[in-house]
Enzyme design. Structure first.
Site, PDB file in Angstrom:
ATOM      1  N   HIS A  45     -12.895  -7.391 -17.943  1.00  0.00           N
ATOM      2  CA  HIS A  45     -14.071  -8.475 -17.666  1.00  0.00           C
ATOM      3  C   HIS A  45     -15.316  -7.937 -18.164  1.00  0.00           C
ATOM      4  O   HIS A  45     -15.926  -7.617 -17.035  1.00  0.00           O
ATOM      5  CB  HIS A  45     -13.731  -9.075 -16.411  1.00  0.00           C
ATOM      6  CG  HIS A  45     -12.658 -10.012 -16.026  1.00  0.00           C
ATOM      7  ND1 HIS A  45     -12.083 -10.428 -14.674  1.00  0.00           N
ATOM      8  CD2 HIS A  45     -12.069 -10.603 -16.870  1.00  0.00           C
ATOM      9  CE1 HIS A  45     -11.324 -11.180 -15.129  1.00  0.00           C
ATOM     10  NE2 HIS A  45     -11.105 -11.560 -16.340  1.00  0.00           N
ATOM     11  N   CYS A 100      -3.281  -2.677 -16.044  1.00  0.00           N
ATOM     12  CA  CYS A 100      -3.447  -1.505 -15.150  1.00  0.00           C
ATOM     13  C   CYS A 100      -2.306  -0.886 -14.516  1.00  0.00           C
ATOM     14  O   CYS A 100      -1.511  -1.878 -13.559  1.00  0.00           O
ATOM     15  CB  CYS A 100      -4.287  -1.581 -14.409  1.00  0.00           C
ATOM     16  SG  CYS A 100      -4.742  -0.282 -13.416  1.00  0.00           S
ATOM     17  N   HIS A 128      -7.839 -16.239 -10.458  1.00  0.00           N
ATOM     18  CA  HIS A 128      -8.160 -14.729 -11.009  1.00  0.00           C
ATOM     19  C   HIS A 128      -6.759 -14.593 -11.806  1.00  0.00           C
ATOM     20  O   HIS A 128      -5.831 -14.670 -11.332  1.00  0.00           O
ATOM     21  CB  HIS A 128      -8.638 -14.067  -9.876  1.00  0.00           C
ATOM     22  CG  HIS A 128      -8.834 -12.712 -10.668  1.00  0.00           C
ATOM     23  ND1 HIS A 128      -8.171 -11.520 -11.395  1.00  0.00           N
ATOM     24  CD2 HIS A 128     -10.443 -12.114 -10.879  1.00  0.00           C
ATOM     25  CE1 HIS A 128      -8.834 -10.748 -11.728  1.00  0.00           C
ATOM     26  NE2 HIS A 128     -10.095 -10.866 -11.456  1.00  0.00           N
ATOM     27  N   GLU A 130      -5.529 -11.501 -12.419  1.00  0.00           N
ATOM     28  CA  GLU A 130      -4.819 -10.791 -11.629  1.00  0.00           C
ATOM     29  C   GLU A 130      -3.834 -11.505 -10.757  1.00  0.00           C
ATOM     30  O   GLU A 130      -2.476 -11.464 -10.417  1.00  0.00           O
ATOM     31  CB  GLU A 130      -5.438  -9.614 -11.162  1.00  0.00           C
ATOM     32  CG  GLU A 130      -4.674  -8.689 -10.508  1.00  0.00           C
ATOM     33  CD  GLU A 130      -5.242  -7.490  -9.678  1.00  0.00           C
ATOM     34  OE1 GLU A 130      -4.688  -6.966  -8.564  1.00  0.00           O
ATOM     35  OE2 GLU A 130      -6.454  -7.293  -9.927  1.00  0.00           O
ATOM     36  N   THR A 168      -6.402  -6.006  -6.680  1.00  0.00           N
ATOM     37  CA  THR A 168      -6.713  -4.719  -6.707  1.00  0.00           C
ATOM     38  C   THR A 168      -8.261  -4.282  -6.553  1.00  0.00           C
ATOM     39  O   THR A 168      -8.652  -3.270  -6.299  1.00  0.00           O
ATOM     40  CB  THR A 168      -6.343  -3.808  -7.712  1.00  0.00           C
ATOM     41  OG1 THR A 168      -6.866  -4.489  -8.936  1.00  0.00           O
ATOM     42  CG2 THR A 168      -4.884  -4.055  -7.800  1.00  0.00           C
ATOM     43  N   CYS A 198      -7.717  -0.735  -5.628  1.00  0.00           N
ATOM     44  CA  CYS A 198      -7.425   0.374  -6.369  1.00  0.00           C
ATOM     45  C   CYS A 198      -8.746   1.395  -5.899  1.00  0.00           C
ATOM     46  O   CYS A 198      -9.487   1.039  -5.420  1.00  0.00           O
ATOM     47  CB  CYS A 198      -7.800   0.114  -7.779  1.00  0.00           C
ATOM     48  SG  CYS A 198      -9.258  -0.046  -8.592  1.00  0.00           S
ATOM     49  N   SER A 226     -16.468 -10.555 -13.454  1.00  0.00           N
ATOM     50  CA  SER A 226     -15.917  -9.224 -13.051  1.00  0.00           C
ATOM     51  C   SER A 226     -15.847  -9.040 -11.642  1.00  0.00           C
ATOM     52  O   SER A 226     -16.945  -8.972 -11.165  1.00  0.00           O
ATOM     53  CB  SER A 226     -16.714  -8.231 -13.356  1.00  0.00           C
ATOM     54  OG  SER A 226     -16.285  -6.872 -12.728  1.00  0.00           O
ATOM     55  N   SER A 227     -14.437  -9.508 -10.879  1.00  0.00           N
ATOM     56  CA  SER A 227     -14.521  -9.740  -9.462  1.00  0.00           C
ATOM     57  C   SER A 227     -15.178  -8.023  -8.815  1.00  0.00           C
ATOM     58  O   SER A 227     -15.839  -8.145  -7.706  1.00  0.00           O
ATOM     59  CB  SER A 227     -13.190  -9.523  -9.063  1.00  0.00           C
ATOM     60  OG  SER A 227     -13.064  -9.565  -7.811  1.00  0.00           O
ATOM     61  N   SER A 271     -15.557  -2.039 -15.336  1.00  0.00           N
ATOM     62  CA  SER A 271     -15.003  -2.434 -16.674  1.00  0.00           C
ATOM     63  C   SER A 271     -16.314  -2.221 -17.530  1.00  0.00           C
ATOM     64  O   SER A 271     -16.305  -2.889 -18.597  1.00  0.00           O
ATOM     65  CB  SER A 271     -14.466  -3.712 -16.621  1.00  0.00           C
ATOM     66  OG  SER A 271     -15.454  -4.576 -16.131  1.00  0.00           O
TER      67      SER A 271
END
Length: 327
Positions: A45, A100, A128, A130, A168, A198, A226-227, A271
């Site tokens: 992202h 990932c 989202h 993910e 994550t 993460c 981008s979260s 990112s």
């Protein structure tokens, strides 16, 4: 009066090993197979990364049915559901899975708990990529919990067989608030075998907490989708920054943000390539903030191997497999 102008530069910041692995995967696929290589969703992202890869010949699509039959397609770092994998196979696509490894870990947890007939409360943001990928591993067992407030209303069939997992890239503090509120209602709530948020997300949040306590303004470099970048803005405000803004590029910094500001904190999402941070630092130096001090709270040296489809060495290619930038 403004005191001495300075910048507190958070570290770690920027690229994590999972992001680097995904970006390198697209680059190496282009080198090996030639353009175009298709990518389902944004590989990571960040608008700058996507634009750079497009210039090299990557074509980004929303779904695999947009990819010509038999072509190469890369699955993004955020992961995909088994349904997407099947759809790609049905079209005869050559899939390269750049998910990932830390997201893959959560997928495996979802499969295991579903096999044991647990109800899974997946803490994350509905919609989202993910979250869609993880939920798709066990759709009949997963309920998404978007916020701490939703923890107060979510319903489960059997309170004795319920487990929580998480996206994550969430705020560590908000996730644990959600977990605590779930546990108040479901005392037998099981934990994942290990932390789902993460290491890079946690490290960047810890660093910005330390910076924010001493900053009049925090600038987070990262994209709106981008979260983890958005969470950094929220964490900065929660931990003492008087103001905090997210930018994709240095030219988005507004002069009135700097009015009356002595100390600027700077960080970037997981990112974000370091070149974008360097451009922000150059812009701030031009505004009189040339004194830069790094605030480091952790060291990162994790490296992930490339997707198996790209792992074969090529003569003369000594590029690292991941973790090129450990800030």
């Amino acid at each position: 009066m403004v005191g001495q102008k300075r910048v507190l530069l958070a570290a770690p910041r920027g690229y994590c090993a999972g992001v680097d692995r995904a970006v390198v995967a697209v680059e190496k696929a282009l080198q090996r197979y030639g353009a175009p290589v298709y990518v389902r969703k944004q590989i990571v992202h960040n608008i700058h990364v996507v634009t750079e890869l497009e210039a090299q010949g990557a074509i980004f699509v929303e779904e695999v049915d947009e990819v010509p039959e038999g072509a190469h397609v890369v699955f993004s770092a955020h992961g995909v559901s088994p349904a997407v994998v099947s759809a790609a196979a049905d079209r005869g696509l050559h899939a390269i899975d750049a998910t990932c490894p830390l997201v893959t870990k959560v997928h495996r947890e979802a499969v295991r708990f579903a096999r044991d007939d647990f109800e899974i409360l997946l803490i994350g943001h509905e919609g989202h990529e993910e979250v869609e990928g993880t939920a798709g591993e066990a759709p009949d067992h997963v309920t998404i919990v978007n916020s701490p407030d939703e923890a107060d209303t979510v319903q489960v069939k059997d309170p004795s067989k319920v487990v929580w997992l998480s996206q994550t890239t969430l705020s560590v503090d908000e996730t644990m608030e959600t977990v605590n509120r779930l546990r108040e209602r479901f005392p037998d709530l099981h934990n994942p075998p290990s932390d789902d948020i993460c290491y890079a997300t946690q490290n960047r949040q810890v660093a910005i907490k330390k910076v924010a306590a001493n900053a009049d303004l925090v600038i987070v470099v990262g994209s709106a989708n981008s979260s983890n970048s958005v969470r950094l803005v929220e964490v900065a405000l929660e931990y003492g920054a008087k103001a905090a803004y997210r930018v994709d590029y240095a030219e988005e910094i507004q002069q009135d943000w700097l009015d009356g500001v002595a100390t600027v904190g700077v960080t970037s999402g997981a990112s974000v390539p370091e070149v974008l941070v360097e451009e922000v630092l150059e812009a701030l130096a031009g505004a009189g903030y040339g004194d830069v001090s790094e605030v480091r709270t952790a060291e990162e040296d994790l490296i992930f191997s490339l997707p198996k489809e790209l792992r074969q060495n090529q003569a003369g290619d000594d590029r690292p497999l991941g973790g090129r930038i450990t800030r």
